[in-house]
Write an enzyme that holds these catalytic residues in place. Sequence first.
Site, PDB file in Angstrom:
ATOM      1  N   GLU A 133       6.716 -25.019 -10.532  1.00  0.00           N
ATOM      2  CA  GLU A 133       6.923 -25.471  -9.155  1.00  0.00           C
ATOM      3  C   GLU A 133       8.321 -26.001  -8.886  1.00  0.00           C
ATOM      4  O   GLU A 133       8.788 -25.960  -7.748  1.00  0.00           O
ATOM      5  CB  GLU A 133       5.924 -26.590  -8.830  1.00  0.00           C
ATOM      6  CG  GLU A 133       4.471 -26.193  -8.928  1.00  0.00           C
ATOM      7  CD  GLU A 133       3.568 -27.402  -8.780  1.00  0.00           C
ATOM      8  OE1 GLU A 133       3.069 -27.637  -7.668  1.00  0.00           O
ATOM      9  OE2 GLU A 133       3.368 -28.116  -9.786  1.00  0.00           O
ATOM     10  N   PHE A 138       3.593 -29.456  -3.978  1.00  0.00           N
ATOM     11  CA  PHE A 138       2.606 -30.502  -3.661  1.00  0.00           C
ATOM     12  C   PHE A 138       3.214 -31.748  -3.012  1.00  0.00           C
ATOM     13  O   PHE A 138       3.095 -32.848  -3.508  1.00  0.00           O
ATOM     14  CB  PHE A 138       1.874 -30.883  -4.949  1.00  0.00           C
ATOM     15  CG  PHE A 138       0.416 -31.168  -4.745  1.00  0.00           C
ATOM     16  CD1 PHE A 138      -0.469 -30.143  -4.491  1.00  0.00           C
ATOM     17  CD2 PHE A 138      -0.055 -32.461  -4.778  1.00  0.00           C
ATOM     18  CE1 PHE A 138      -1.824 -30.402  -4.294  1.00  0.00           C
ATOM     19  CE2 PHE A 138      -1.399 -32.729  -4.583  1.00  0.00           C
ATOM     20  CZ  PHE A 138      -2.294 -31.699  -4.345  1.00  0.00           C
ATOM     21  N   CYS A 173       0.817  -1.221   0.000  1.00  0.00           N
ATOM     22  CA  CYS A 173       0.000   0.000   0.000  1.00  0.00           C
ATOM     23  C   CYS A 173       0.848   1.268   0.000  1.00  0.00           C
ATOM     24  O   CYS A 173       0.366   2.340   0.360  1.00  0.00           O
ATOM     25  CB  CYS A 173      -0.930  -0.002   1.214  1.00  0.00           C
ATOM     26  SG  CYS A 173      -0.056   0.145   2.787  1.00  0.00           S
TER      27      CYS A 173
END
Length: 1274
Positions: free
Chosen positions: A1207, A860, A32
């Site tokens: 990955e 995974f 932000c």
Amino acid sequence: TENQQLFSLTAAFAVRLSGTKYGCGIGGCGACTVMISTYEPTSKKIMHYPANSCLLPICSLHSSAVTTVEGVGSTKTRVHPIQERLAKCHGSQCGFCTPGMVMSMYALLRNHPEPSMEQITAALDGRFTFTIVSRILQNGGNQVCYEFQPVDPTQEFIFPPELMRMAQEQQKRTLVFRGERTTWISPTNLRELLELKAMYPKAPLIVGNTRLEMKRDGVHHPVFIHPTRIPDLHVVSNTNNGLVIGAACSLAQLRDILMKVVPELPEEKTKIFRALLQQLKTLAGEQIRSLASLGGHIVSRGSTWDLNPVLAVGNSVLSLASKDGTRQIPLNDQFLAGYENADLKPKEIIVSVFIPYSKKDDFVSAFRQAERRRNAVSVVNSGMRVLFKPNTDIIMDMNILYGGTGPITVSARKSCQRLIGRQWNEQMLDEACKLVLGEISLSPSAPGGKVEYRRTLLVSFLFKFYLEVLYGLNKMYPAKFPDLSKKNLSALGAFHSEVPQGMQTYQVSEDVDPVQPPQDPVGRPIMHQSGVKHATGEAVYCNDIRAVDEELFLAVVTSSRAHAKIVTIDVSEALKVPGVVDVVTAEDVPGKNGTDDEQAYAKDEVICVGQIVCAVVAESAVQAKQGVEKMKIEYEDLEPILTIEDAIKHNSYFGKEKKIEQGNIEEGFKSADEIIEGEIHIGGQEHFYLETNSVLVVPRGEDNEMDVHVSTQDAARVQEFVALALDVQSSKIMCHTKRVGGAFGGKITKPAIFAVVAAVAANKTGRPIRFTLERDEDMLITGGRHPFFGKYKVGFTNDGRITAADIEPYINAGCTLDDSEMVIEYVVLKTDNAYKIPNLRIRGRACKTNLPSNTAFRGFGFPQSGLFTESWITTVATQTGLPQEKIREINMYKEVNLTPFKEELDATNLVKCWKECMEKSEYYSRKTAVEEFNKQNYWKKKGIAIIPMKFSVGFNATQYHQAAALVHIYTDGSVLVTHGGIELGQGIHTKMLQIASRELKVPLSYVHFCETSTITVPNAIVTAGSIGSDVNGKAVQNACQILRKRLEPIINKNPEGKWEDWITEAYDQSVSLSATGYFRGYMVNMNWDTGEGQAFPYFVFGAACSEVEIDCLTGDHKNIRTDIVMDACFSINPAVDIGQIEGAFVQGVGLYTMEEIKFSPEGEQYTLGPDTYKIPAVCDIPEQFRVYLLPNSRNPIAIYSAKGIGEAGLFLGCSVFFAIWDAVAAVRKERGLTGTFTLNSPLTIERIRMACADNFTEMVRLDDHNGLFWPWNL
């Protein structure tokens, strides 16, 4: 609350500028960031500084100019050179935090048009990274030559003249802003401030607001006083005895003042200043340093605030004022402890701080150790000072303060008193250590844990101070005091982050296909399709969608119990809150409440802390949260199961045991010369995507139709769950996803639950519902990577050949099944990694516990099982006395083999990657250099490790590989591509556009992608498993080939024609210009009854070599260099793929070395934001970071012979883990601790330090805790 509205620029702005992102709400992530510009009427200077808008009180900005990313540049006006460079140098992936990055750099350039690399690094301190920062700091343009527009300061916005005039006119005018319950007062002079403080003694003084907002204490303050316009609080003066610094000076200003003063004064006078500068360089990020004030830092007295111990030992003095007069008090341990006679009175304020000059025989040092070197709160910090009798080493005065050992900064006052008169020698040091450990106590149940480590730091810091003073004495009086020994010299100094340098090497498309047309973009490093929009803030994410008419906001009520029956839910008080429209519970679900395994709204029973029980909907987000606070739920506690060990004990599992076996395990052990057994623990990991889960549900008003805008990896799943929950057909639920601000697997299953929660509320109220999780809620509810526990028994011969391995892996699934069955399957299937073990048995279980349900995460299961395997490989090397790389090499797959589940594997490229990595990294010469360094340095050690990888891509079921696409050609020749894949930052849309451009033979500029939607592509598979680009690319290719074939007769008749002419003619001939493409999927299967199958479509191979240096006294480490070789075959977009490799690697470094999730013994998660959970930042990128794509490699089954590498790189982060292991092994060997040892993951500063056993760790371990105690964390 009204306070919250006052205290959030992000929330307060209603100007529809969505470039500034809300990432955490506590100033910890930098998403932000905006630039604040102020005009100082007296000096007539304009100052610019970066700030976290989530911390900025709106009232504090009166007469300030706020520049958001939209004010820097846009595609509609002019793209700023910063934005252009960031996009063209491939410096964004998901892009959610990119605008904040731009603003950090922009604010720096406005103040320093030609910044140094040190200033650039400091500007990015407040930034997290998976790869983006490295691309900025590296020479990112080395991937492709671009022409960049120069930075032209004359083209920047000027400070608005009306604000100058306003600042001038209002210098002497008190500003008062009144709300319904709160008043904000900004006085102009000290007298007025003191009168206000007398009138409102409990009113907080707000300067930077970094402390008040971060506390989130929920206390209502009727009055706030904002004293930043008072000149007396900004005074900076140089007296004969020291510096006077105004209490309202920011920490960034203090740093700049000290950096200017130190070179101008004699060295002997600046010892305190230099110690302060040392702390300021690593304290917080630049946004916080620009806001936080010196006075606020002092008066808030946080135990881990780094400056206070230094100021206290330096005998600093506070100048106080009240309506009754002025006085001075010492900033000492009694003040920091809050003793009444040494503290401020309620009506007093700090006006200024006097920091004295040091003396010739003064020695002052500062120490800190945090979980991350920069922008992280200290675990322990310290300020130490000793004053000697002139020309001697006899102690005249001594002062030591520590932070981080309890709720306040503490002094070793008694210990120091007893040491006065002693000589500065080893006998004094030994006594000092014992005295300090005796005086500074730390309960075994102390909040924050790490008790032994924190106690070790007390004496480790003291030892460093002892050596620094000896070194200083020698420099001052070389004839009297001897040089430090080589052994002890290595203890001096802390690590300093160097600017990362990178190299990316790949095969250009022309080398592969010399006749490839110039307009064909495949194989070229094309900029991310949304790269410029990321940098300008124009990229739209779910919560950026403009407000919908009559929309309501939803906030959830979550369980505070790990396992309990729900007795009652009392909604009465919540419904009384103004703006609250309704409360939604499980009773309001017209259809199916989630799944059989996981409920959307808890009913009757809760099974973890953080489970959604009900939801409050209101006219505003603030009102919805107020309603949540008023909800009352009564529980009846049940016994929870929290750990893997508990689950094993209670036989608490999901599903059946997953098992594969090859060879004869018993015979394998019989043929072994030696057998080892052991256990490894690997912690979980938070996804920490910057965009939290978000959903906007809009009922269409007829036929039960509903639009669901959602941040997800699986839109089809969202559609299915919402349809089932509302008891309508799926065709009436339209799901839309433009892009996702990071996911990493965490937005596969959970967004469907959140969408159901919102959709049920929309169905009940008949109004649109917006539901966006706060950062702490997201981390509490969603779960993460599965914690892992593994047991091994491994047999091997004396030459290092492994003959048998019996492996038992367990994962902590949490309270619901989620994807855990598939994860444990992958753990079992991938445990062999790169090694051919002739006799192997693997039996895995998913443990059912009462923690939030863990879910899919990048890799995974392989990052856990791979590290586990490499750990026992390393132990085999230690046991045999052979080099680790030899054990890996001798057991590696070679040529064509069968995996343990009987799938054929060609390991040729595995061996190539290994050899290439050996060569590129100069492994053997650097290993020799590391060994030489370790001989010369006792307290710092280097380590180096090289790790191979076999990563299996995709899923072990064919249906998860199918894909569809829809391609339209419009009559003007433009092309619209849609497909089932979702943009997560991995560049899938960019690659799809490249594929369409090649297949249709049109320029890339003709092809456009709009959004992923269940309207255009039904039943799409989840975007995961590294095969998104593979399978969707095949579908897009198929659709384009169909279209091109339809056009061929027209093209053949007019081969010299233009594309637009052909399309016009096709339309005139009624040729369909729309086509659906389809890819059936890779044929795979796995039979768990036999333990055999063709489980995966193909394998990705790679290798990584990393070198580190560790500080044996603190556990800190520095990533020196990493070389990665990856078998990506023919990359469709090398820039995107290398970015994925780099980002995954850095995320892996986080998993293996720093990211640590903590739970209470009751199952409540402690780590719920960037303040308590640390992911990698700029300082964690290897100083030399080199990525090579293996040349001349092919993958015949995938599109264009590419490979999915989204990955694979994450596991290679463990090369840093094993480099640290190597360094620790060198420490232990030197200290006579021979034999095997185990290091669990993450290999944090605590674990590194405690593994480097020495006299200091022994002192702490001998101090046994008597009796039982309740641990702070599991």
